[in-house]
Design a protein around this motif. Structure first.
Motif, PDB file in Angstrom:
ATOM      1  N   MET A   1      55.379  21.910  29.986  1.00  0.00           N
ATOM      2  CA  MET A   1      54.172  21.575  30.111  1.00  0.00           C
ATOM      3  C   MET A   1      53.633  23.143  29.941  1.00  0.00           C
ATOM      4  O   MET A   1      53.484  23.419  30.826  1.00  0.00           O
ATOM      5  N   ARG A   2      52.569  21.984  29.635  1.00  0.00           N
ATOM      6  CA  ARG A   2      51.202  23.294  29.820  1.00  0.00           C
ATOM      7  C   ARG A   2      49.992  22.733  30.839  1.00  0.00           C
ATOM      8  O   ARG A   2      50.127  22.221  31.652  1.00  0.00           O
ATOM      9  N   PRO A   3      49.022  24.052  31.169  1.00  0.00           N
ATOM     10  CA  PRO A   3      48.381  23.265  31.509  1.00  0.00           C
ATOM     11  C   PRO A   3      47.604  22.676  31.833  1.00  0.00           C
ATOM     12  O   PRO A   3      46.991  22.076  30.461  1.00  0.00           O
ATOM     13  N   MET A   4      47.008  21.524  33.509  1.00  0.00           N
ATOM     14  CA  MET A   4      45.575  20.759  32.432  1.00  0.00           C
ATOM     15  C   MET A   4      44.302  21.297  32.289  1.00  0.00           C
ATOM     16  O   MET A   4      43.772  22.007  33.143  1.00  0.00           O
ATOM     17  N   THR A   5      44.319  21.280  31.035  1.00  0.00           N
ATOM     18  CA  THR A   5      42.684  21.665  30.800  1.00  0.00           C
ATOM     19  C   THR A   5      42.238  20.343  29.860  1.00  0.00           C
ATOM     20  O   THR A   5      43.121  19.543  30.158  1.00  0.00           O
ATOM     21  N   ASN A   6      41.223  20.041  29.731  1.00  0.00           N
ATOM     22  CA  ASN A   6      40.651  18.940  29.205  1.00  0.00           C
ATOM     23  C   ASN A   6      40.951  19.229  27.711  1.00  0.00           C
ATOM     24  O   ASN A   6      40.963  19.534  27.024  1.00  0.00           O
ATOM     25  N   ILE A   7      42.605  18.090  27.377  1.00  0.00           N
ATOM     26  CA  ILE A   7      43.478  18.629  26.000  1.00  0.00           C
ATOM     27  C   ILE A   7      42.370  17.654  24.450  1.00  0.00           C
ATOM     28  O   ILE A   7      42.813  17.618  23.015  1.00  0.00           O
ATOM     29  N   TYR A   8      41.162  17.048  25.021  1.00  0.00           N
ATOM     30  CA  TYR A   8      40.365  16.067  23.942  1.00  0.00           C
ATOM     31  C   TYR A   8      39.195  17.598  23.887  1.00  0.00           C
ATOM     32  O   TYR A   8      38.320  17.026  22.493  1.00  0.00           O
ATOM     33  N   GLN A   9      39.065  18.339  24.085  1.00  0.00           N
ATOM     34  CA  GLN A   9      37.646  19.183  24.329  1.00  0.00           C
ATOM     35  C   GLN A   9      38.387  20.124  23.014  1.00  0.00           C
ATOM     36  O   GLN A   9      39.396  21.195  23.453  1.00  0.00           O
ATOM     37  N   PRO A  10      37.501  20.613  21.930  1.00  0.00           N
ATOM     38  CA  PRO A  10      37.934  20.905  20.871  1.00  0.00           C
ATOM     39  C   PRO A  10      37.752  22.782  21.491  1.00  0.00           C
ATOM     40  O   PRO A  10      36.782  22.830  22.338  1.00  0.00           O
ATOM     41  N   ASP A  11      37.667  23.690  20.512  1.00  0.00           N
ATOM     42  CA  ASP A  11      37.637  25.153  20.303  1.00  0.00           C
ATOM     43  C   ASP A  11      36.443  25.095  19.429  1.00  0.00           C
ATOM     44  O   ASP A  11      36.628  24.180  18.576  1.00  0.00           O
ATOM     45  N   LEU A  12      35.189  26.644  19.861  1.00  0.00           N
ATOM     46  CA  LEU A  12      34.484  26.253  18.675  1.00  0.00           C
ATOM     47  C   LEU A  12      34.674  27.108  17.550  1.00  0.00           C
ATOM     48  O   LEU A  12      35.458  27.414  18.297  1.00  0.00           O
ATOM     49  N   MET A  13      34.301  26.697  16.036  1.00  0.00           N
ATOM     50  CA  MET A  13      34.773  27.838  15.600  1.00  0.00           C
ATOM     51  C   MET A  13      33.645  28.182  14.665  1.00  0.00           C
ATOM     52  O   MET A  13      33.042  27.067  14.058  1.00  0.00           O
ATOM     53  N   GLU A  14      33.606  29.111  13.959  1.00  0.00           N
ATOM     54  CA  GLU A  14      32.831  29.308  13.408  1.00  0.00           C
ATOM     55  C   GLU A  14      32.869  29.360  11.499  1.00  0.00           C
ATOM     56  O   GLU A  14      33.833  29.654  11.508  1.00  0.00           O
ATOM     57  N   VAL A  15      31.904  28.586  10.624  1.00  0.00           N
ATOM     58  CA  VAL A  15      32.933  28.743   9.788  1.00  0.00           C
ATOM     59  C   VAL A  15      32.025  29.547   8.935  1.00  0.00           C
ATOM     60  O   VAL A  15      30.698  30.553   8.639  1.00  0.00           O
ATOM     61  N   LEU A  16      33.278  30.193   8.069  1.00  0.00           N
ATOM     62  CA  LEU A  16      33.289  31.687   7.025  1.00  0.00           C
ATOM     63  C   LEU A  16      32.887  31.166   5.955  1.00  0.00           C
ATOM     64  O   LEU A  16      31.943  32.948   5.177  1.00  0.00           O
ATOM     65  N   ASP A  17      33.049  30.170   5.688  1.00  0.00           N
ATOM     66  CA  ASP A  17      33.362  30.577   4.348  1.00  0.00           C
ATOM     67  C   ASP A  17      33.597  29.105   3.515  1.00  0.00           C
ATOM     68  O   ASP A  17      34.800  28.468   3.980  1.00  0.00           O
ATOM     69  N   VAL A  18      32.630  27.924   2.339  1.00  0.00           N
ATOM     70  CA  VAL A  18      33.732  26.959   2.047  1.00  0.00           C
ATOM     71  C   VAL A  18      33.479  27.340   0.495  1.00  0.00           C
ATOM     72  O   VAL A  18      32.853  27.409  -0.272  1.00  0.00           O
ATOM     73  N   GLN A  19      34.326  26.720   0.300  1.00  0.00           N
ATOM     74  CA  GLN A  19      35.143  26.642  -1.475  1.00  0.00           C
ATOM     75  C   GLN A  19      34.935  25.517  -2.058  1.00  0.00           C
ATOM     76  O   GLN A  19      35.493  24.415  -1.597  1.00  0.00           O
ATOM     77  N   GLN A  20      33.881  24.641  -3.096  1.00  0.00           N
ATOM     78  CA  GLN A  20      34.445  24.175  -3.629  1.00  0.00           C
ATOM     79  C   GLN A  20      35.661  23.473  -4.398  1.00  0.00           C
ATOM     80  O   GLN A  20      35.274  24.595  -5.683  1.00  0.00           O
ATOM     81  N   GLN A  21      36.509  23.375  -4.433  1.00  0.00           N
ATOM     82  CA  GLN A  21      37.798  23.288  -5.134  1.00  0.00           C
ATOM     83  C   GLN A  21      37.681  22.172  -5.737  1.00  0.00           C
ATOM     84  O   GLN A  21      37.810  22.410  -7.318  1.00  0.00           O
ATOM     85  N   THR A  22      37.071  21.056  -6.100  1.00  0.00           N
ATOM     86  CA  THR A  22      37.295  20.278  -7.325  1.00  0.00           C
ATOM     87  C   THR A  22      35.762  18.860  -6.606  1.00  0.00           C
ATOM     88  O   THR A  22      35.059  19.603  -6.125  1.00  0.00           O
ATOM     89  N   THR A  23      35.823  17.741  -7.780  1.00  0.00           N
ATOM     90  CA  THR A  23      34.127  17.363  -7.444  1.00  0.00           C
ATOM     91  C   THR A  23      34.390  17.069  -5.503  1.00  0.00           C
ATOM     92  O   THR A  23      33.647  16.510  -5.457  1.00  0.00           O
ATOM     93  N   ASP A  24      35.334  16.506  -5.341  1.00  0.00           N
ATOM     94  CA  ASP A  24      35.227  15.824  -4.396  1.00  0.00           C
ATOM     95  C   ASP A  24      36.882  16.620  -3.255  1.00  0.00           C
ATOM     96  O   ASP A  24      36.884  16.327  -2.224  1.00  0.00           O
ATOM     97  N   VAL A  25      36.621  17.889  -3.435  1.00  0.00           N
ATOM     98  CA  VAL A  25      37.723  18.561  -2.789  1.00  0.00           C
ATOM     99  C   VAL A  25      36.747  19.722  -1.641  1.00  0.00           C
ATOM    100  O   VAL A  25      36.898  20.564  -3.269  1.00  0.00           O
ATOM    101  N   LYS A  26      36.918  19.987  -0.693  1.00  0.00           N
ATOM    102  CA  LYS A  26      35.929  21.891  -0.572  1.00  0.00           C
ATOM    103  C   LYS A  26      37.583  21.903   0.571  1.00  0.00           C
ATOM    104  O   LYS A  26      37.783  21.279   1.604  1.00  0.00           O
TER     105      LYS A  26
END
Ligand code: SF4
Ligand code: SF4
Ligand code: SF4
Ligand code: SF4
Lengths: 334, 280, 277
Positions: free
Chosen positions: B1-26
C-alpha cells in the motif's frame, strides 16, 4: 446482560452531539411518502421507527455525490494547485439500516485497492455508524438472500434494537460504538429477539457460478429491455461507487471535482472516437449485475450488494438487481 | 500500500517540446516542475499516465518515451475530444498536470532472448514506440526485431522520422506501409493493409512474441495472420484503450469482465483477451 | 377491461399487424406494474391493467432497444397519449406505424388525476373501456401551482433550494420523460461544457432550468419526472408552470390537439411579446 437506552435519551444525545458541532445524519421524513438520510438540525427529526428503509443511502457520508479534489489557479504560465482540505467534522450516522452499514466495508476495499483514497478514509475515520435493526420489510428487501439479516452488525459501530415501550437495546460492536454510548446506557435483562427478516428468495452468494454460464445468453435483452438507463438504481445503492472526474470553472481558476456516475448511462463508456464498448442497455445492465455478483466477489471475496432493495425501490420501472437475478435463476432452473 | 496522499492531484509538468506528427496528432515532451519528483520518477514501458490541462480535464495516454530516458517523458495524442482539443494549443513552457505511471507494462524481462514483432496501425504507434526504443537500447537482450507500421496515408504515419533511425540498428527490419492510394510518389515502403503486409513480410516467427496495437479491424485481421505464422495466443500482446477517469481502480469505468483495465491492464495477451467479454 | 385489452393485443399480434405490444405486466401486487414487451400472442396473459399503471409507456416508442422489436402497439392512458401527439408533431415517430390502444382510466391516485380531463383517451386506434371526460377549468388544473405561487418569492426560493439541494442528478426524470429525446442531452455536451454536471445546488438549478426551457410548451404534464424522482422533488410544479404560461400566452395545451401549431416551431403576428423586455 444487555444494555438499554430510551428513545428520549437517544434524542438528548443527538442534541448534545449537535451542540458539540458533530454532524448527525439520520432517516428523516422529507415528505409524506419519502424517508431519506439527511443531516438533522434537531433531535425530533430523527426517525427511530415506522419506516422500512430510506430511499437514499449512507454512502454519501463517506463518498459524497460531489466533492472537490483540488482547486487550480492559473496566472499566465504560473499554475498553483490548492489541495482540497481534508474533512475534519465528526459525523454520526444514527438509525441507519444494517443493509446500509454493511456496504461500508465493501466500499473500503475499493477505496483502498492499492491506491488509498485519502478523503474517503478520512471521512470513514470521522464517522460513527449506529444502526437500527429492521422490524419491517417490504417486497424489495432481500438481505436474507445475500447472507445477511435485519440485525447484522457488519459495518456498524453500534446496533440498536427496538424493545417496544420507547426502549432500545444497544449492542456496541466497535470501540467507536463503545465510546459513543459510554455511560449513556443502563444494564438490563431484556434482549431483542431476532426476527425472521424478509423472505429468503435465493442464495445469491452462489449466483456467481450461474453467471459464469450466463454472459452470452440471448435473454439479456428480454430481461432488461425496460431499463431506461438512468442513475436511480446506482445512486440509491449503498455499494455502487462509480464516479466521474471533471474540471469545473474556467481556464484561470476552478476545481477538479469528483461526481457520482453510473454504469447505466449511455455515455459512461463512450469514447471520444464515438466507439462505445457497451452500446446497448442490456450490455450495461449485464455489466451492473456482473460487477456486483461476479467481478467484485472474485476480487474481494464478497458481493457488491447488501440486499437492501433500493435499486428496485428507486427504479422508475421496478427493475434493479433482484428481478434480473430471479429471471436468470428461473432460466437456469428450466 | 502507498502512503495516503491525494491520489487525484497531479504533479505539474513543464512542456519542453511539441511536435506536430500529422494533421491531427501531436507528441509532447514534458518534464516534472519539481526536480525531486523527476529524479524519483520511474516507470515501465507500456504504462500510461493521466495528462491534464486545468480547466479542461484529464485524458489517458500511454507514456510513449522509453523508460531509459530520464529527463523527460513523452506522450502523443489525437485531437478528438474536449481535453485533446485543448492540448492541441500547448506550447513550450506551458504547464500540464500528470498522474502516473499507472497500469501494468510490457513484460520486457520475459521477452529477453526472443525475437520481437511490433505491429501497429495509425495512432497506435506511440504505445509501440516506447517498447521499440527500449528494445533497441537493450539491443543485446533481444533477437531479431521486426516493425510493421501502417497508416492510411504517408502523412498519417506518426513518428515517421524515427522509422529510418530504427532501421539502422542491427537485425532490425522496419516495414512501413500505407493503404492503397495513400502513397506519395517517392514512397519506398509497402502499399497495402497491415494484415496483408504482415503476411507478405515473411517474418520468421520462431521464438517470437508480437505486440499488436491498432484499430479493432486491423487487430481483427492481423491475429489470424499471426496464428498462421505459428504464434501462440500467449505470445501475442496488445494494449487496451478503455475509457478511464481515475486510473487507479476506483471509478469503475474501465472495468471489462473480470479486469480493471487501469490496474490489471492495459497490456494483455491474446490468451487473456479471449477470456474477456468483447466490451473494450 | 383486462379481457378486451388482452384480446385486442392478441389479435394485433396474431394478425401480424404489430410485432410487439408495449403494455403493463406485474409480478405481485406489492410491486408496481412495469413495462412489458409482448411479441408472442400466447403471452398476452402477462398484460395487466389496474389503478397502479402509473408509468407512461410512450418513452419506449423512442428507445432503440424496443424499436428493434418491430412495429409496436402501445397501451396508453388519456394523459400518456398526449405525448404521442407531440412526438408526431415533432416528427419523432411515424404515427401510421404505431397502433395506439387507449384504455379508459379512473385515476392512478396521482396528483394530476384529481384534475384530469382525459380519462377517456381521444386519439387512440382502439379504445378499451369507457370513461367520461369532464372539462376542467384552468383554475382547477393549475390550482396546485397557484397555491404555491401565493407564497412570497423568498419562501418559494427557500422551497426550491431545499428541494433541489436533494437532487442527485440521476436523470431518472429525463430518462422517463417521453419528450426528452435528445441523442445527447445538453448536460452531456462538453465542447464546450454548457452546464456543470455536478449535483450541487448551482448545478441542479442550472439543470432544472435548462430542462424546463427545453420542455416549455412541449411538456404534456404526464408528470413522469415527478413520479420517478427518487428524491421526491415535486417537478409537477415546474410542469404546471410551463403549461400555464403556454396556455395563457399562446392558447396552447401541448398534446391536446394534433392539428395545433407548435409554439416553438411557429411565429405568428399575434404572438404575445409582453415577456420580452
Ligand atoms: S444492488 Fe440493489 S439491493 Fe444490492 S446493495 Fe445496491 S441497491 Fe441494494
Ligand atoms: S434499472 Fe431502473 S433505475 Fe436502474 S438504470 Fe434502469 S431504469 Fe434506471
Ligand atoms: S391523469 Fe387522467 S388519464 Fe392520466 S393517470 Fe390520472 S386519471 Fe388516468
Ligand atoms: S429524478 Fe430527481 S434526483 Fe434524479 S435528476 Fe431528476 S430531479 Fe434530480
Amino acid at each position: 446482560m444487555s444494555q438499554i437506552i430510551s428513545k428520549p435519551a437517544i434524542r438528548r444525545l443527538v442534541e448534545r452531539w449537535l451542540r458539540q458541532g458533530k454532524r448527525v445524519i439520520a432517516p428523516v421524513q422529507v415528505r409524506p411518502n419519502l424517508v431519506s438520510y439527511q443531516p438533522v438540525r434537531s433531535p425530533d427529526q430523527v426517525l427511530l421507527e415506522g419506516f422500512v428503509r430510506p430511499l437514499n443511502s449512507i454512502k454519501q457520508v463517506v463518498f459524497p455525490r460531489h466533492e472537490q479534489l483540488f482547486q487550480y489557479r492559473v496566472r499566465g504560465k504560473q499554475i498553483d494547485l490548492l489541495p482540497a482540505p481534508l474533512p475534519d467534522v465528526e459525523r454520526i450516522v444514527l438509525a441507519a439500516r444494517p443493509c446500509d452499514a454493511a456496504a461500508l466495508p465493501i466500499l473500503d476495499h475499493v477505496f483502498n485497492w492499492e491506491f488509498r483514497d485519502a478523503t474517503y478514509n478520512r471521512r470513514r475515520e470521522l464517522t460513527t455508524v449506529v444502526t437500527l435493526a429492521c422490524t419491517e420489510y417490504d417486497a424489495h428487501c432481500f438481505c436474507t438472500s445475500v447472507g445477511s439479516q435485519p440485525n447484522d452488525t457488519r459495518g456498524s459501530d453500534a446496533l440498536l434494537l427496538d424493545l417496544g415501550d420507547q426502549t432500545l437495546e444497544v449492542r456496541c460492536v466497535t470501540d467507536k460504538g463503545q465510546s459513543l454510548f459510554a455511560g449513556q446506557t443502563e444494564a438490563s435483562t431484556r434482549t431483542a429477539p431476532t426476527g425472521p427478516g424478509p423472505e429468503r428468495r435465493a442464495d445469491l452468494r452462489r449466483v456467481g457460478q450461474q453467471l459464469e454460464q450466463a454472459f452470452e445468453r440471448s435473454e439479456w435483452a428480454a430481461w432488461t429491455n425496460r431499463c431506461l438507463g438512468c442513475g436511480a438504481c446506482a445512486y440509491g445503492c449503498p455499494a455502487c461507487h462509480c464516479f466521474d472526474m471533471v474540471d469545473e470553472g474556467g481556464p484561470t481558476c476552478g476545481a477538479r471535482v469528483r461526481n457520482w456516475d453510473a454504469c447505466q448511462f449511455g455515455q459512461f463508456t463512450l469514447h471520444a472516437s464515438g466507439h462505445n464498448p457497451r452500446n446497448a442497455q442490456s450490455q450495461r445492465q449485464r455489466q451492473r449485475i456482473y460487477h456486483k455478483f461476479h467481478v467484485y466477489p472474485n476480487k474481494f471475496g464478497e458481493l457488491l450488494c447488501t440486499g437492501c432493495g433500493n435499486c428496485t425501490r428507486n427504479c422508475p420501472v421496478s427493475l434493479g438487481v433482484l428481478p434480473v437475478l430471479e429471471a436468470i435463476q428461473a432460466e437456469g432452473a428450466k | 500500500m502507498r502512503p495516503m496522499t491525494n491520489i487525484y492531484q497531479p504533479d505539474l509538468m513543464e512542456v519542453l517540446d511539441v511536435q506536430q506528427q500529422t494533421t491531427d496528432v501531436k507528441s509532447v515532451r514534458v518534464r516534472f516542475r519539481d526536480d525531486a519528483r523527476g529524479d524519483d520518477f520511474l516507470f515501465r514501458v507500456g504504462q500510461f499516465g493521466m495528462f491534464s490541462l486545468f480547466g479542461y480535464g484529464e485524458s489517458t495516454f500511454n507514456i510513449c518515451s522509453s523508460s531509459n530516458w530520464k529527463d523527460f517523458v513523452e506522450f502523443c495524442f489525437r485531437r478528438t475530444g474536449r481535453v485533446t482539443e485543448a492540448l492541441w494549443s500547448l506550447e513550450k513552457n506551458d504547464t500540464i498536470g500528470f498522474r502516473g505511471p499507472y497500469g501494468n507494462s510490457y513484460p520486457m524481462d520475459k521477452w529477453i532472448g526472443k525475437n520481437l514483432i511490433f505491429i501497429g496501425g495509425g495512432i497506435a504507434m506511440p504505445p509501440l514506440r516506447c517498447a521499440i526504443w527500449y528494445a533497441l537500447e537493450n539491443r543485446e537482450q533481444f533477437g531479431d526485431i521486426t516493425i510493421v507500421y501502417g497508416a492510411r496515408r504517408v502523412q498519417d504515419l506518426v513518428f515517421r522520422q524515427e522509422l529510418d533511425r530504427w532501421a539502422e540498428y542491427d537485425r532490425v527490419r522496419v516495414v512501413p506501409c500505407v493503404d492503397p492510394g495513400g502513397e506519395t510518389p517517392n514512397w519506398t515502403g509497402e502499399v497495402g493493409f497491415v494484415p496483408a503486409v504482415t503476411e507478405r513480410a515473411q517474418i520468421p516467427a520462431g521464438n517470437a512474441v508480437a505486440l499488436v496495437i491498432g484499430p479493432p479491424v486491423m487487430i481483427k485481421f492481423t491475429l489470424p495472420v499471426l496464428a498462421k505464422m505459428g504464434l501462440a495466443d500467449r505470445d501475442i500482446y496488445t494494449s487496451l484503450e478503455n475509457r478511464m477517469k481515475c486510473g487507479v481502480g476506483k471509478c469503475g469505468r474501465c472495468n471489462c469482465g473480470p479486469v480493471y483495465v487501469c490496474k490489471e491492464g492495459p497490456v494483455f495477451t491474446l490468451e487473456q483477451l479471449k477470456s474477456l467479454p468483447n466490451e473494450y | 377491461m383486462l379481457q378486451p385489452l388482452r384480446e385486442t393485443c392478441r389479435r394485433l399480434l396474431q394478425d401480424g399487424i404489430v410485432q410487439v405490444v408495449i403494455g403493463y405486466g406485474q409480478a405481485v401486487r406489492a410491486v408496481e406494474p412495469y413495462p412489458v414487451f409482448i411479441t408472442d400472442p400466447d403471452d398476452v396473459g402477462q398484460l395487466v391493467w389496474n389503478e397502479q399503471c402509473r408509468t407512461n409507456l410512450v418513452k419506449y416508442l423512442l428507445r432503440k432497444e424496443i424499436r428493434v422489436l418491430g412495429k409496436p402497439a402501445i397501451v396508453v392512458k388519456g394523459c400518456d397519449e398526449r405525448a404521442i401527439v407531440v412526438l408526431e408533431q415533432e416528427s419523432q415517430i411515424d404515427r401510421s406505424q404505431i397502433v395506439v390502444i387507449g384504455v379508459a382510466c379512473d385515476g392512478m391516485a396521482e396528483p394530476r388525476c384529481e384534475v384530469c380531463d382525459a380519462h377517456q383517451p381521444r386519439f387512440a386506434d382502439h379504445t378499451i373501456g369507457h370513461a367520461t371526460n369532464e372539462t376542467q377549468p384552468a383554475e382547477r388544473r393549475y390550482a396546485h401551482l397557484c397555491e404555491f405561487l401565493e407564497q412570497p418569492p423568498s419562501d418559494r426560493m427557500a422551497y426550491w433550494k431545499a428541494e433541489l439541494e436533494r437532487c442527485v442528478k440521476c436523470y431518472a426524470c429525463r430518462q422517463a420523460c417521453p419528450l426528452c429525446y435528445c441523442e445527447r442531452c445538453i448536460v452531456e455536451k462538453n465542447r464546450p461544457a454548457c452546464l456543470d454536471t455536478s449535483a450541487t445546488l448551482k448545478g441542479n438549478f442550472a439543470w432544472h432550468i435548462v430542462r424546463a426551457f427545453h420542455l416549455a410548451s412541449r411538456c404534456v404534464g404526464c408528470d413522469q419526472c415527478s413520479r420517478v424522482c427518487p428524491e421526491g422533488i415535486d417537478l409537477r410544479l415546474v410542469n404546471l408552470s410551463m403549461a400555464r404560461a403556454s396556455e395563457a400566452s399562446f392558447g396552447h395545451r401541448s398534446g391536446t390537439d394534433p392539428q395545433a401549431e407548435l409554439v416553438l416551431g411557429n411565429y405568428s403576428q399575434q404572438d404575445q411579446e409582453h415577456f420580452i423586455r
